[in-house]
Scaffold this active site. Structure first.
Site, PDB file in Angstrom:
ATOM      1  N   ASP A 107      16.965 -93.246 -54.367  1.00 35.99           N
ATOM      2  CA  ASP A 107      17.613 -92.043 -53.851  1.00 35.99           C
ATOM      3  C   ASP A 107      18.890 -91.700 -54.609  1.00 35.99           C
ATOM      4  OD1 ASP A 107      15.599 -92.246 -51.987  1.00 35.99           O
ATOM      5  OD2 ASP A 107      16.877 -91.689 -50.303  1.00 35.99           O
ATOM      6  N   CYS A 147      14.366-100.861 -50.638  1.00 34.13           N
ATOM      7  CA  CYS A 147      15.215 -99.673 -50.596  1.00 34.13           C
ATOM      8  C   CYS A 147      14.740 -98.604 -49.618  1.00 34.13           C
ATOM      9  CB  CYS A 147      15.415 -99.136 -52.008  1.00 34.13           C
ATOM     10  SG  CYS A 147      16.538-100.197 -52.960  1.00 34.13           S
ATOM     11  N   ASP A 148      15.400 -97.450 -49.693  1.00 39.92           N
ATOM     12  CA  ASP A 148      15.470 -96.490 -48.599  1.00 39.92           C
ATOM     13  C   ASP A 148      14.146 -96.110 -47.939  1.00 39.92           C
ATOM     14  OD1 ASP A 148      17.986 -96.562 -49.733  1.00 39.92           O
ATOM     15  OD2 ASP A 148      18.396 -94.479 -49.313  1.00 39.92           O
ATOM     16  N   LYS A 149      13.145 -95.707 -48.706  1.00 35.30           N
ATOM     17  CA  LYS A 149      11.899 -95.241 -48.092  1.00 35.30           C
ATOM     18  C   LYS A 149      10.806 -96.292 -48.125  1.00 35.30           C
ATOM     19  CE  LYS A 149      14.114 -91.574 -47.588  1.00 35.30           C
ATOM     20  NZ  LYS A 149      15.290 -92.119 -48.286  1.00 35.30           N
ATOM     21  N   CYS A 207      21.926-101.162 -52.358  1.00 38.67           N
ATOM     22  CA  CYS A 207      23.364-100.865 -52.402  1.00 38.67           C
ATOM     23  C   CYS A 207      24.122-101.614 -51.312  1.00 38.67           C
ATOM     24  CB  CYS A 207      23.593 -99.368 -52.289  1.00 38.67           C
ATOM     25  SG  CYS A 207      22.983 -98.458 -53.725  1.00 38.67           S
ATOM     26  N   GLU A 230      18.850 -85.459 -49.006  1.00 36.75           N
ATOM     27  CA  GLU A 230      20.106 -86.058 -48.559  1.00 36.75           C
ATOM     28  C   GLU A 230      21.273 -85.241 -49.093  1.00 36.75           C
ATOM     29  OE1 GLU A 230      18.916 -90.757 -48.042  1.00 36.75           O
ATOM     30  OE2 GLU A 230      20.129 -90.155 -49.762  1.00 36.75           O
ATOM     31  N   SER A 258      22.707 -89.383 -46.847  1.00 32.90           N
ATOM     32  CA  SER A 258      22.608 -90.729 -47.384  1.00 32.90           C
ATOM     33  C   SER A 258      23.240 -91.692 -46.397  1.00 32.90           C
ATOM     34  CB  SER A 258      23.345 -90.801 -48.723  1.00 32.90           C
ATOM     35  OG  SER A 258      23.643 -92.133 -49.056  1.00 32.90           O
TER      36      SER A 258
END
EC number: 4.2.1.9
Length: 612
Positions: free
Chosen positions: A81, A122-124, A193, A489, A515
């Site tokens: 992202d 990570c995010d997704k 992150c 985002e 985010s």
């Protein structure tokens, strides 16, 4: 007893061809009576949170085979992202969640796998795999790649992360040399992150859901202790197979673990740790896949009674995920919540019969087990690297200060109301969300003037051109699941507001999302979205908007009659941006938009349209 699903392709004369192909993958005669366990990896060189996963699937595979299973690994996609941010690449981020879920389903069902190990980060990727696990409902365990170490530089007194690099780059007073130093220092290692952003939030929530092992969300990616999580995940997958196929134990299945009570536990943790607002979107999506009746009103109810016990970047520069681990990790937060009577401690987990048993074993303030204490002393080494398990640094001591430390007890909570809230009003009939953990108390009630933008790009230009001033409510619309499409985002607009000194003087409202690195009065997921006829599409420049977090309300300060008149006018025009946007919407994105629901439903596919 349930039979192995894999028998469909491994038993019977008519499956000779399938067995021939299985043999070509390395299977032997004795393997056809063992459970076949799929390993869904997500290695890619595009994403720092996944760059170190290449060999970890085989690490799990060898452990599965050592304890009596057959392991078969495959990969799915992963979008970064942060790299996709600020351009049309972000249109693909949320839709990739559905592709990931589908790809796991396709591989597991096409090959009749008996169980699943999800290697995410990570995010997704974690949400997509979580959706798949609940959709498939076969024995499943999650293990993530782990968080990145926080960055450090002599030019800043606090630790750094990606957001610091973005904010300093937009600060006109910062020298090129300082920007370059932050850029080179913010993301020093492999891993997700380092703050309580979306990736780490979701990996922590899998612990609360009961689908991953203690430490999954908090042991840094570089530490040798994380290797044991991968090995144990392989063993647990085989154990779950025995419990389901050998004993028909429903708590060996995702839907037997991730029940309504488990979703309440996960959301309670999320609120207590001030997690990313994206977690709401993903938990709602996962609940739908698991046919769990968990919705926005449940989140609203929990947000009013759960205190904030942990505050981590981006909500404070003082702590990062590595500090949460030193304080006892997720099990320590769950322990404090349990003592406050805020959890369903009879919920099952993949590693303990109940959450209560897990907390008793793993909460550093409850156990004297030196092995557990040593585990939570695992810390960062401060050495830039992309190699997993490459260091074994330990803190000299744990942070067990529950009055002023990283994790607090309820009596010393950062706030008696938690870190996430749902707001309702005439501008968001079905709700919108705000990370209260990142909002200064001075603006918990905020009335401002609407400054309307039809896209994130237009908002960024307006902010950088000083068109936004103190007291404005920046409204960014037609950025929802359908309208974007893809629900981008809004990290750049919020970062630029900060760099312009407006972080505590403006609000931002959008039908898009934020985010996990966002802080400030940033309100997202406005539902229904503008493209679906939501009232955010009726806001005009100069309107007054009142945001009241304590009352959980957000309203456009116009009469019902005026709102109805505007709606009639918009119905006649069509619900689309006033301005033409230079945005390439491909067939893949159009397909996503065609079926996407608004954020209050998790932005999942509208099953009513599919079922006709």
């Amino acid at each position: 007893m349930p039979e192995y699903r894999s028998k469909t392709s491994t038993h019977g004369r008519n499956m000779a061809g399938a067995r021939a192909l299985w043999r070509a993958t390395g299977m032997r005669d004795g393997d056809f009576h063992k459970p076949i366990i799929a390993i869904a990896n997500s290695f890619t060189q595009f994403v720092p949170g996944h760059v170190h996963l290449k060999d970890l699937g085989q690490l799990v595979a060898r452990e599965i085979e050592r304890v009596g299973g057959v392991a078969k690994e495959f990969d799915t996609i992963a979008v970064d992202d942060g790299i996709a941010m600020g351009h049309d690449g972000m249109l693909y981020s949320l839709p990739s969640r559905e592709i990931i879920a589908d790809s796991v389903e396709y591989m597991v069902n096409a090959h009749c796998a008996d169980a699943l190990v999800c290697i995410s980060n990570c995010d997704k990727i974690t949400p997509g795999m979580l959706m798949a696990a609940l959709r498939l409902n076969i024995p499943t365990v999650f293990v993530s790649g782990g968080p990145m170490e926080a960055g450090k530089t002599k030019l800043a007194e606090h630790k750094l992360d990606l957001i610091d690099a973005m904010v300093i780059a937009a600060d006109d007073s910062a020298s090129d040399e300082k920007v370059a130093e932050f850029e080179r220092s913010a993301c020093p290692t492999c891993g997700s992150c380092s703050g309580m952003f979306t990736a780490n939030s979701m990996n922590c929530l899998t612990e609360a859901l009961g689908l991953s092992l203690p430490g999954n969300g908090t042991v840094v990616a570089t530490h040798a202790d994380r290797e044991q999580l991968f090995l144990r995940a392989g063993r647990v997958a085989v154990e779950l197979c025995h419990r389901w196929y050998g004993g028909e134990d429903p708590t060996a299945l995702p839907r037997g673990i991730a029940t309504f009570e488990a979703f309440e536990n996960a959301m309670t943790l999320d609120i207590a740790m001030g997690g990313s607002t994206n977690t709401i979107l993903h938990l709602l999506a996962a609940a739908q896949e698991g046919e769990v009746a968990f919705g926005m009103h449940d989140i609203d109810r929990l947000s009013k009674r759960v205190p904030q016990l942990c505050k981590v970047a981006p909500n404070t520069p003082k702590y990062h995920i590595e500090d949460v681990h030193r304080a006892g990790g997720i099990m320590a937060i769950l322990g404090e919540l349990a003592r406050g009577g805020l959890l369903h401690t009879n919920a099952a987990t993949v590693h303990a019969r109940t959450l209560a048993e897990a907390i008793a074993q793993w909460d550093v303030t409850q156990t004297d087990d030196e092995t557990v204490h040593t585990f939570y002393k695992a810390g960062p080494a401060g050495i830039p690297t992309q190699i997993a398990f490459s260091q074994a640094t330990r803190w000299d001591s744990l942070d067990t200060d529950r009055s002023e430390g990283c994790i607090r007890d309820i009596a010393h909570a950062f706030s008696q109301e938690g870190g996430l809230a749902v707001l309702y009003g005439n501008i968001a009939r079905d709700g919108c969300v705000v990370k209260t953990a990142g909002v200064d108390e001075s603006i918990h009630v905020f009335e401002g003037t609407a400054r309307v933008f039809e896209s994130q790009d237009a908002a960024v230009k307006g902010i950088l051109a000083d068109e936004v001033v103190a007291g404005d409510v920046v409204v960014i619309r037609y950025e929802g699941p359908k309208g974007g499409p893809g629900m981008q985002e809004m990290l750049y607009p919020t970062s630029y507001l900060k760099s312009k000194g407006l972080g505590k003087q403006c609000a931002l409202l959008t039908d898009g999302r934020f985010s996990g690195g966002t802080s400030g009065l940033s309100i997202g997921h406005a539902s229904p979205e503008a493209a679906a006829g939501g009232a955010i599409g009726l806001v005009r420049d100069g309107d007054r908007i009142l945001i009241d977090i304590p009352k959980r309300s957000i309203n456009l300060l116009i009469s019902d009659e005026e709102l109805a008149l505007r709606r009639a006018e918009q119905d006649a025009k069509g619900w689309k941006p006033v301005e033409v946007r230079p945005r390439k919407v491909t067939t893949a994105l159009k397909a996503y938009a065609l079926l996407a629901t608004s954020a209050d439903k998790g932005a999942v596919r509208d099953k009513a349209l599919l079922d006709g």
